[in-house]
Design a protein around this motif. Sequence first.
Motif, PDB file in Angstrom:
ATOM      1  N   GLY A 177       0.605  -1.466   0.195  1.00 29.97           N
ATOM      2  CA  GLY A 177      -0.170  -0.146  -0.250  1.00 29.97           C
ATOM      3  C   GLY A 177       0.568   1.242  -0.659  1.00 29.97           C
ATOM      4  O   GLY A 177       0.263   2.654  -0.601  1.00 29.97           O
ATOM      5  N   ARG A 178       2.123   1.189   0.229  1.00 34.56           N
ATOM      6  CA  ARG A 178       3.259   2.080   0.152  1.00 34.56           C
ATOM      7  C   ARG A 178       4.308   1.916  -0.888  1.00 34.56           C
ATOM      8  O   ARG A 178       4.338   0.419  -1.055  1.00 34.56           O
ATOM      9  N   TRP A 179       4.663   2.746  -1.535  1.00 31.50           N
ATOM     10  CA  TRP A 179       5.862   2.735  -1.700  1.00 31.50           C
ATOM     11  C   TRP A 179       6.717   2.086  -0.942  1.00 31.50           C
ATOM     12  O   TRP A 179       7.450   2.425   0.293  1.00 31.50           O
ATOM     13  N   LEU A 180       8.251   1.426  -0.976  1.00 32.25           N
ATOM     14  CA  LEU A 180       9.803   1.093  -0.422  1.00 32.25           C
ATOM     15  C   LEU A 180      10.558   0.849  -1.066  1.00 32.25           C
ATOM     16  O   LEU A 180      10.961   0.362  -2.145  1.00 32.25           O
ATOM     17  N   VAL A 181      11.667   1.845  -0.492  1.00 30.87           N
ATOM     18  CA  VAL A 181      12.603   1.853  -0.937  1.00 30.87           C
ATOM     19  C   VAL A 181      13.694   0.874   0.157  1.00 30.87           C
ATOM     20  O   VAL A 181      13.999   1.332   0.994  1.00 30.87           O
ATOM     21  N   PHE A 182      14.235  -0.291  -0.680  1.00 29.13           N
ATOM     22  CA  PHE A 182      14.966  -1.367   0.096  1.00 29.13           C
ATOM     23  C   PHE A 182      15.841  -1.916   0.104  1.00 29.13           C
ATOM     24  O   PHE A 182      16.463  -2.105  -1.175  1.00 29.13           O
ATOM     25  N   PHE A 183      16.884  -1.236   0.666  1.00 27.98           N
ATOM     26  CA  PHE A 183      18.470  -1.074   0.625  1.00 27.98           C
ATOM     27  C   PHE A 183      19.542  -1.616   1.328  1.00 27.98           C
ATOM     28  O   PHE A 183      19.118  -1.868   2.360  1.00 27.98           O
ATOM     29  N   SER A 184      20.960  -2.283   1.129  1.00 30.81           N
ATOM     30  CA  SER A 184      21.583  -3.377   1.956  1.00 30.81           C
ATOM     31  C   SER A 184      22.524  -2.584   2.183  1.00 30.81           C
ATOM     32  O   SER A 184      22.631  -1.743   0.684  1.00 30.81           O
ATOM     33  N   HIS A 185      23.138  -3.378   2.915  1.00 27.65           N
ATOM     34  CA  HIS A 185      24.533  -2.245   3.226  1.00 27.65           C
ATOM     35  C   HIS A 185      25.891  -3.746   3.839  1.00 27.65           C
ATOM     36  O   HIS A 185      25.150  -4.690   4.116  1.00 27.65           O
ATOM     37  N   PRO A 186      27.249  -3.596   3.025  1.00 27.73           N
ATOM     38  CA  PRO A 186      27.868  -4.565   4.078  1.00 27.73           C
ATOM     39  C   PRO A 186      28.038  -5.014   4.951  1.00 27.73           C
ATOM     40  O   PRO A 186      28.158  -6.122   5.237  1.00 27.73           O
ATOM     41  N   ALA A 187      27.823  -3.740   5.946  1.00 30.56           N
ATOM     42  CA  ALA A 187      28.836  -3.887   7.253  1.00 30.56           C
ATOM     43  C   ALA A 187      28.487  -2.865   7.842  1.00 30.56           C
ATOM     44  O   ALA A 187      28.355  -1.669   7.632  1.00 30.56           O
ATOM     45  N   ASP A 188      27.773  -2.490   9.005  1.00 23.39           N
ATOM     46  CA  ASP A 188      28.018  -2.167   9.581  1.00 23.39           C
ATOM     47  C   ASP A 188      29.364  -1.214  10.356  1.00 23.39           C
ATOM     48  O   ASP A 188      30.048  -2.074  10.036  1.00 23.39           O
ATOM     49  N   PHE A 189      29.534  -0.083  10.633  1.00 20.17           N
ATOM     50  CA  PHE A 189      30.449   0.208  11.255  1.00 20.17           C
ATOM     51  C   PHE A 189      31.754   1.269  10.226  1.00 20.17           C
ATOM     52  O   PHE A 189      32.552   0.266  10.660  1.00 20.17           O
ATOM     53  N   THR A 190      30.918   1.099   9.191  1.00 20.09           N
ATOM     54  CA  THR A 190      32.357   1.213   7.980  1.00 20.09           C
ATOM     55  C   THR A 190      31.960   2.813   7.373  1.00 20.09           C
ATOM     56  O   THR A 190      30.748   2.652   7.609  1.00 20.09           O
ATOM     57  N   PRO A 191      32.491   2.862   6.819  1.00 21.33           N
ATOM     58  CA  PRO A 191      32.655   4.559   6.520  1.00 21.33           C
ATOM     59  C   PRO A 191      31.647   5.108   5.673  1.00 21.33           C
ATOM     60  O   PRO A 191      30.777   6.003   5.669  1.00 21.33           O
ATOM     61  N   VAL A 192      31.361   3.994   4.695  1.00 23.65           N
ATOM     62  CA  VAL A 192      30.816   4.078   3.421  1.00 23.65           C
ATOM     63  C   VAL A 192      29.225   4.291   3.556  1.00 23.65           C
ATOM     64  O   VAL A 192      28.410   4.942   3.185  1.00 23.65           O
ATOM     65  N   CYS A 193      28.925   3.169   4.531  1.00 21.06           N
ATOM     66  CA  CYS A 193      27.699   3.266   5.252  1.00 21.06           C
ATOM     67  C   CYS A 193      27.401   3.726   6.181  1.00 21.06           C
ATOM     68  O   CYS A 193      25.826   4.030   6.013  1.00 21.06           O
ATOM     69  N   THR A 194      27.767   4.044   7.172  1.00 23.78           N
ATOM     70  CA  THR A 194      27.128   5.872   7.990  1.00 23.78           C
ATOM     71  C   THR A 194      27.607   6.853   6.953  1.00 23.78           C
ATOM     72  O   THR A 194      26.211   6.819   7.701  1.00 23.78           O
ATOM     73  N   SER A 195      28.501   6.762   5.678  1.00 18.93           N
ATOM     74  CA  SER A 195      27.659   8.210   5.289  1.00 18.93           C
ATOM     75  C   SER A 195      26.120   8.233   4.784  1.00 18.93           C
ATOM     76  O   SER A 195      25.428   8.788   4.926  1.00 18.93           O
ATOM     77  N   GLU A 196      25.588   7.239   4.159  1.00 17.68           N
ATOM     78  CA  GLU A 196      24.799   6.147   3.337  1.00 17.68           C
ATOM     79  C   GLU A 196      23.264   6.605   4.442  1.00 17.68           C
ATOM     80  O   GLU A 196      22.082   7.580   3.705  1.00 17.68           O
ATOM     81  N   PHE A 197      23.594   5.989   5.715  1.00 17.54           N
ATOM     82  CA  PHE A 197      23.155   5.519   6.616  1.00 17.54           C
ATOM     83  C   PHE A 197      22.192   7.646   7.140  1.00 17.54           C
ATOM     84  O   PHE A 197      21.252   7.676   7.048  1.00 17.54           O
ATOM     85  N   ILE A 198      23.497   8.064   7.661  1.00 15.69           N
ATOM     86  CA  ILE A 198      22.831   9.918   8.059  1.00 15.69           C
ATOM     87  C   ILE A 198      22.947  10.247   6.774  1.00 15.69           C
ATOM     88  O   ILE A 198      21.211  11.051   7.145  1.00 15.69           O
ATOM     89  N   THR A 199      22.197  10.335   5.409  1.00 16.12           N
ATOM     90  CA  THR A 199      22.380  11.401   4.270  1.00 16.12           C
ATOM     91  C   THR A 199      20.176  10.829   4.152  1.00 16.12           C
ATOM     92  O   THR A 199      19.785  10.889   4.166  1.00 16.12           O
ATOM     93  N   ILE A 252      25.963   6.541  15.608  1.00 21.15           N
ATOM     94  CA  ILE A 252      25.706   6.985  15.099  1.00 21.15           C
ATOM     95  C   ILE A 252      25.217   7.958  15.524  1.00 21.15           C
ATOM     96  O   ILE A 252      25.592   9.494  15.387  1.00 21.15           O
ATOM     97  N   GLU A 253      24.450   8.356  16.375  1.00 23.56           N
ATOM     98  CA  GLU A 253      23.748   8.925  17.112  1.00 23.56           C
ATOM     99  C   GLU A 253      24.468   9.696  18.518  1.00 23.56           C
ATOM    100  O   GLU A 253      24.574  10.812  17.889  1.00 23.56           O
ATOM    101  N   ALA A 254      24.979   8.637  18.821  1.00 29.06           N
ATOM    102  CA  ALA A 254      26.113   9.455  20.076  1.00 29.06           C
ATOM    103  C   ALA A 254      27.718  10.773  19.279  1.00 29.06           C
ATOM    104  O   ALA A 254      27.962  11.507  19.481  1.00 29.06           O
ATOM    105  N   ARG A 255      27.808  10.020  17.962  1.00 28.03           N
ATOM    106  CA  ARG A 255      29.233  10.680  17.239  1.00 28.03           C
ATOM    107  C   ARG A 255      28.517  11.895  16.112  1.00 28.03           C
ATOM    108  O   ARG A 255      29.486  12.514  16.519  1.00 28.03           O
ATOM    109  N   PHE A 256      27.303  11.518  15.332  1.00 21.88           N
ATOM    110  CA  PHE A 256      27.314  12.420  14.774  1.00 21.88           C
ATOM    111  C   PHE A 256      25.675  13.172  14.896  1.00 21.88           C
ATOM    112  O   PHE A 256      24.920  13.849  13.984  1.00 21.88           O
ATOM    113  N   GLY A 257      25.023  12.589  16.000  1.00 22.33           N
ATOM    114  CA  GLY A 257      23.846  13.902  16.812  1.00 22.33           C
ATOM    115  C   GLY A 257      22.765  12.990  15.491  1.00 22.33           C
ATOM    116  O   GLY A 257      21.004  14.209  15.129  1.00 22.33           O
ATOM    117  N   VAL A 258      22.816  11.950  14.545  1.00 18.57           N
ATOM    118  CA  VAL A 258      22.175  11.495  13.615  1.00 18.57           C
ATOM    119  C   VAL A 258      20.555   9.763  14.228  1.00 18.57           C
ATOM    120  O   VAL A 258      22.039   9.492  14.771  1.00 18.57           O
TER     121      VAL A 258
END
Length: 222
Positions: free
Chosen positions: A43-65, A98-104
Amino acid sequence: MPDANDIATDAPSQLPSAKIGSRAPDFEARTTEGLVRLSDFHGRWLVFFSHPADFTPVCTSEFITFQNQIDRFRAMDCELLGLSVDSLYAHLAWVQDIEARFGVRITFPIVEDISMSVARAYGMVHDSSDSTAAVRSVFFIDPDGIIRAMIHYPLAIGRSVEEILRVLAALQTSDREGVSTPEGWTPGEAAVLPAPADIREADARAAMNGGTWYYTHKEAGQ
């Protein structure tokens, strides 16, 4: 829940059948926001996305954005759902860090997929692989549960959330107005009419504002 053993292995690195136009495989899994079924999002659109691993730089930038743009997704009646093969406890620790370090504060669910069964059902990893190094995928799933678009990226390349929003807007505009979207299209710009189905329609297109029969713009609001 789809099981990796159910996926064909008659050829090396065989990818499962999740593809554009197919029904998104349903599953039930633990997430950072509790137990979730993919069908919960019908009943809604969904953007379903995967990432290689937690605590990694590229994934962190993506999740914050993704989180910073979540109101734009929801204004388009679209939810976000993340996934990696890390444990739920790793997800929780990462969200807190992420919340503690970047406020997100990450508020969309992140799926735990330790068995890799969901990732394999969607073709996020090769069936014969025991590594998650290639996992960075995006699936656009419509309100009827159909996969409408897919984007896959290598490990080192971060996704553009702005591009994901653009593709979502293009899919919705195409559905709503019966048009196609040309290269680089953004909301508010002219779309194009689909290719004509017969010679009569081609002749009519050629007469429209002096347009070319196979490349006819339709201005927004027309």
